[in-house]
Design a protein around this motif. Sequence first.
Motif, PDB file in Angstrom:
ATOM      1  N   LEU A 124      -4.274  -4.318  -4.589  1.00  0.00           N
ATOM      2  CA  LEU A 124      -2.946  -3.744  -4.377  1.00  0.00           C
ATOM      3  C   LEU A 124      -1.919  -4.411  -5.307  1.00  0.00           C
ATOM      4  O   LEU A 124      -2.119  -5.538  -5.764  1.00  0.00           O
ATOM      5  CB  LEU A 124      -2.511  -3.966  -2.915  1.00  0.00           C
ATOM      6  N   SER A 161      -6.243   3.239  -2.842  1.00  0.00           N
ATOM      7  CA  SER A 161      -6.560   4.091  -1.693  1.00  0.00           C
ATOM      8  C   SER A 161      -7.808   4.920  -2.020  1.00  0.00           C
ATOM      9  O   SER A 161      -8.607   5.222  -1.132  1.00  0.00           O
ATOM     10  CB  SER A 161      -5.367   5.006  -1.384  1.00  0.00           C
ATOM     11  N   ALA A 188      -1.635   1.430  -6.347  1.00  0.00           N
ATOM     12  CA  ALA A 188      -1.792   1.730  -4.905  1.00  0.00           C
ATOM     13  C   ALA A 188      -2.646   2.982  -4.742  1.00  0.00           C
ATOM     14  O   ALA A 188      -3.513   3.062  -3.862  1.00  0.00           O
ATOM     15  CB  ALA A 188      -0.409   1.919  -4.277  1.00  0.00           C
ATOM     16  N   ALA A 239       0.872  -1.192   0.000  1.00  0.00           N
ATOM     17  CA  ALA A 239       0.000   0.000   0.000  1.00  0.00           C
ATOM     18  C   ALA A 239       0.895   1.224   0.000  1.00  0.00           C
ATOM     19  O   ALA A 239       2.109   1.122   0.143  1.00  0.00           O
ATOM     20  CB  ALA A 239      -0.872  -0.033   1.249  1.00  0.00           C
TER      21      ALA A 239
END
Lengths: 119, 222
Positions: A81, A73, A69, A48
């Motif tokens: 991911l 998010s 990533a 991440a």
Amino acid sequence: EAEPAVGGGSGGACRTRRLYVSFREVGWHRWVIAPRGFLANYCQGKCALPAALSEPGGTPALNHAVLRALMHSAAPGAAGLPCCVPARLSPISVLFFDNNDNVVLRHYEDMVVDECGCR
Amino acid sequence: ARAPAAPGPAASLLRALGLSDAPRDAPTSRPVPPVMWRLFRRRDHQEARAGSRRTPPAAALRPCHVEELGVAGNIVRHVPDRGAAARRPEPASAAGQCPEWTVVFDLSTVEPAERPSQVRLELRFAAEEASAGMAGSWELSVARAGSGPVLLRQAVTALGTPVRAELLGAAWARNASAPRSLRLTLALRPRAPTVCARLTEASLLLVTLDPRLCHPLARPRR
């Protein structure tokens, strides 16, 4: 011998973990002359942000892993991911007796993980 | 029908290392030749350095190249002479004729995909009589066992040090894959009337390149 995985899952940031392959453990120590084993290592950990941003060698880079990533998010269900994989590998050589009593030296590429990265 | 049992991890690792089966125990009577130790230590040292962050791998170690011998290759074999045990004691040299020797190298473990890049015959001789000197002038000749022309001639000036003869291009065609067995007839003829010599050891140093275990260096930058 392997460094235990963190928290039984893939916790912690993506990095190289210790894994030693002993030829004695697989019963090859009688015909493998050298080495006795080798440090193969493995990659594990989360990719991440900001782990996906850091590259082996410390130079941040914008690449596909960083885009994923960032997308994760913003929209966690979208693309998942990036993966924590070997980013730099080394060869090994093994000296052994073969079935004809020849002494053989074989070179194998990409057998040792030196560095991991997010891809 | 039951599917064949999946190979265990050891068998899979063995196959990944390009070995069809686990060799049996090491022969107790065979020491590791110094040249193989030297090649291994040199390679091991370079690989350890290649693994360090300081040296970029491409610069430190050329994949599939045997630096010390200066040839391409990723498999080096030291093959002992199979004929030594069966070799009859030479007859006493009569009428100036020195004996010939047949040497046999078993190459059945070399795979067809492997390309030879060096085939070096390593011989050791001793003077037939202790009182004879080790210096002198001989001519080594190498031919295929049985009938056939002499494939290689080489001058030998001393018996005390190993005699090395490169066979690639002479007794072994450059792009040919390995025969299952290599049988050669050797003769060491004195140029001047000196005493005949005796063959005490014969081996083959074979360097091959298995392209399946090589991959090109880093991709060219776009």
